[in-house]
Design a protein around this motif. Structure first.
Motif, PDB file in Angstrom:
ATOM      1  N   TYR A 242       0.817  -1.209   0.000  1.00  0.00           N
ATOM      2  CA  TYR A 242       0.000   0.000   0.000  1.00  0.00           C
ATOM      3  C   TYR A 242       0.857   1.269   0.000  1.00  0.00           C
ATOM      4  O   TYR A 242       0.640   2.178  -0.792  1.00  0.00           O
ATOM      5  CB  TYR A 242      -0.926  -0.015   1.224  1.00  0.00           C
ATOM      6  CG  TYR A 242      -1.724   1.251   1.415  1.00  0.00           C
ATOM      7  CD1 TYR A 242      -2.847   1.521   0.639  1.00  0.00           C
ATOM      8  CD2 TYR A 242      -1.351   2.189   2.393  1.00  0.00           C
ATOM      9  CE1 TYR A 242      -3.582   2.684   0.826  1.00  0.00           C
ATOM     10  CE2 TYR A 242      -2.084   3.350   2.575  1.00  0.00           C
ATOM     11  CZ  TYR A 242      -3.195   3.587   1.790  1.00  0.00           C
ATOM     12  OH  TYR A 242      -3.909   4.744   1.961  1.00  0.00           O
TER      13      TYR A 242
ATOM     14  N   ARG B 205      -8.406   1.507   7.369  1.00  0.00           N
ATOM     15  CA  ARG B 205      -7.430   0.447   7.106  1.00  0.00           C
ATOM     16  C   ARG B 205      -6.638   0.109   8.378  1.00  0.00           C
ATOM     17  O   ARG B 205      -6.457  -1.055   8.726  1.00  0.00           O
ATOM     18  CB  ARG B 205      -6.476   0.886   5.995  1.00  0.00           C
ATOM     19  CG  ARG B 205      -5.366  -0.107   5.671  1.00  0.00           C
ATOM     20  CD  ARG B 205      -4.378   0.503   4.697  1.00  0.00           C
ATOM     21  NE  ARG B 205      -4.994   0.749   3.395  1.00  0.00           N
ATOM     22  CZ  ARG B 205      -5.022  -0.144   2.415  1.00  0.00           C
ATOM     23  NH1 ARG B 205      -4.472  -1.333   2.584  1.00  0.00           N
ATOM     24  NH2 ARG B 205      -5.593   0.149   1.266  1.00  0.00           N
ATOM     25  N   ARG B 206      -6.155   1.145   9.077  1.00  0.00           N
ATOM     26  CA  ARG B 206      -5.353   0.913  10.273  1.00  0.00           C
ATOM     27  C   ARG B 206      -6.197   0.347  11.415  1.00  0.00           C
ATOM     28  O   ARG B 206      -5.732  -0.496  12.181  1.00  0.00           O
ATOM     29  CB  ARG B 206      -4.698   2.227  10.715  1.00  0.00           C
ATOM     30  CG  ARG B 206      -3.755   2.825   9.714  1.00  0.00           C
ATOM     31  CD  ARG B 206      -2.488   2.033   9.557  1.00  0.00           C
ATOM     32  NE  ARG B 206      -1.622   2.174  10.714  1.00  0.00           N
ATOM     33  CZ  ARG B 206      -0.420   1.597  10.807  1.00  0.00           C
ATOM     34  NH1 ARG B 206       0.025   0.826   9.822  1.00  0.00           N
ATOM     35  NH2 ARG B 206       0.319   1.769  11.883  1.00  0.00           N
TER      36      ARG B 206
ATOM     37  N   GLU C 220      -6.562  -3.272  10.902  1.00  0.00           N
ATOM     38  CA  GLU C 220      -5.321  -4.013  11.132  1.00  0.00           C
ATOM     39  C   GLU C 220      -4.941  -4.068  12.606  1.00  0.00           C
ATOM     40  O   GLU C 220      -4.448  -5.086  13.087  1.00  0.00           O
ATOM     41  CB  GLU C 220      -4.174  -3.372  10.336  1.00  0.00           C
ATOM     42  CG  GLU C 220      -4.321  -3.510   8.826  1.00  0.00           C
ATOM     43  CD  GLU C 220      -3.275  -2.696   8.076  1.00  0.00           C
ATOM     44  OE1 GLU C 220      -2.550  -1.899   8.724  1.00  0.00           O
ATOM     45  OE2 GLU C 220      -3.171  -2.856   6.841  1.00  0.00           O
TER      46      GLU C 220
ATOM     47  N   ASP D  54     -13.475   4.428   5.614  1.00  0.00           N
ATOM     48  CA  ASP D  54     -13.443   3.047   6.093  1.00  0.00           C
ATOM     49  C   ASP D  54     -14.227   2.134   5.168  1.00  0.00           C
ATOM     50  O   ASP D  54     -15.392   1.834   5.407  1.00  0.00           O
ATOM     51  CB  ASP D  54     -13.988   2.976   7.520  1.00  0.00           C
ATOM     52  CG  ASP D  54     -13.901   1.581   8.115  1.00  0.00           C
ATOM     53  OD1 ASP D  54     -13.250   0.712   7.495  1.00  0.00           O
ATOM     54  OD2 ASP D  54     -14.476   1.354   9.191  1.00  0.00           O
TER      55      ASP D  54
ATOM     56  N   ARG E 246     -13.820  -0.901   4.856  1.00  0.00           N
ATOM     57  CA  ARG E 246     -13.930  -2.230   5.454  1.00  0.00           C
ATOM     58  C   ARG E 246     -14.975  -2.299   6.571  1.00  0.00           C
ATOM     59  O   ARG E 246     -15.190  -3.366   7.146  1.00  0.00           O
ATOM     60  CB  ARG E 246     -12.570  -2.646   6.026  1.00  0.00           C
ATOM     61  CG  ARG E 246     -11.427  -2.569   5.035  1.00  0.00           C
ATOM     62  CD  ARG E 246     -10.134  -3.037   5.676  1.00  0.00           C
ATOM     63  NE  ARG E 246      -9.005  -2.895   4.755  1.00  0.00           N
ATOM     64  CZ  ARG E 246      -7.820  -3.456   4.943  1.00  0.00           C
ATOM     65  NH1 ARG E 246      -7.609  -4.195   6.016  1.00  0.00           N
ATOM     66  NH2 ARG E 246      -6.840  -3.281   4.077  1.00  0.00           N
TER      67      ARG E 246
END
Length: 238
Positions: free
Chosen positions: A72, A159-160, A163, A176, A178
């Motif tokens: 990324y 993303r963070r 993760e 976001d 996700r």
């Protein structure tokens, strides 16, 4: 100049930003394709409303970014380098000595935007005009505050968050895809998409109760418009 134009409402434009637009000779606009033409349309509206002729508008197509690359950070760096080359050519070719050029930046240039880091690579000086960020728009629309007394807030990306998981009692999340908030049932969420625009969507409540609704609304909105920009605040339940 780098001029922050707010999160989407034309009335978000500050007096300072309006004066900066009036003082601009050449406006540089980056077109991100038909799906995001709303973003270009607002810029044109603000220029027509506050610009002082004679001015010129120079448009160029944004370089494509590889969003499927496993690395990324490397993909973002490659995209920024190609954008820097594009900006350099536009300024060299279109801005005469003594003229003022400007990029109109969504939200606030100092919050989750690449324009400053790209222009830092180029041999030009510039001034930054702050704008109303999506963060300010989000907290105002939900009638809440970003911080609480004696509490820090962690600003991160979807993303963070996906993760690393939650890292604080108060977390501000930018973009976001996700829906990384799902399962964080010990949090309250203040969510907003297309803040300040006619398409604005707002949802608030305990994550356990509203996560499915947000996911559905987000998917429907993205399918309808082809893109979505969302921001949300997570606050741990007491």
């Amino acid at each position: 100049m780098i001029i922050g134009i707010g999160a989407g409402d034309p009335d978000h434009l500050t007096i300072q930003a309006a004066k900066a637009i009036a003082a601009t000779d050449v406006f540089f606009i980056i077109d991100k394709g038909e799906e995001k033409h709303d973003l270009v349309r607002l810029r044109h509206h603000l220029i027509e409303e506050h610009g002082r002729p004679p001015y010129r508008i120079v448009e160029a197509r944004d370089p494509e970014r590889d969003r499927t690359a496993p690395a990324y950070a490397a993909a973002v760096e490659d995209w920024r380098a190609r954008r820097a080359d594009l900006y350099h050519r536009m300024i060299d070719d279109e801005l005469a000595d003594g003229q003022t050029g400007a990029f109109l930046v969504w939200g606030d240039p100092g919050v989750y935007d690449s324009t400053l880091s790209i222009l830092d690579r180029l041999p030009f000086t510039y001034e930054v005009i702050p704008g109303i960020s999506s963060i300010s728009a989000l907290t105002a629309r939900h009638r809440t505050t970003l911080t609480r007394v004696g509490r820090p807030v962690h600003i991160t990306t979807g993303r963070r968050l996906a993760e690393q998981g939650p890292t604080a009692d108060d977390i501000l999340v930018m973009l976001d895809a996700r829906c990384a908030f799902e399962g964080l049932n010990d949090y309250h969420i203040y969510w907003g998409a297309y803040l300040g625009t006619p398409d604005e969507i707002l949802v608030e409540g305990p994550v356990a109760e509203v996560a499915d609704r947000i996911r559905d609304l987000r998917a429907q909105a993205r399918a309808r418009k082809g893109w979505i920009m969302d921001t949300y605040l997570l606050r741990r339940l007491r």
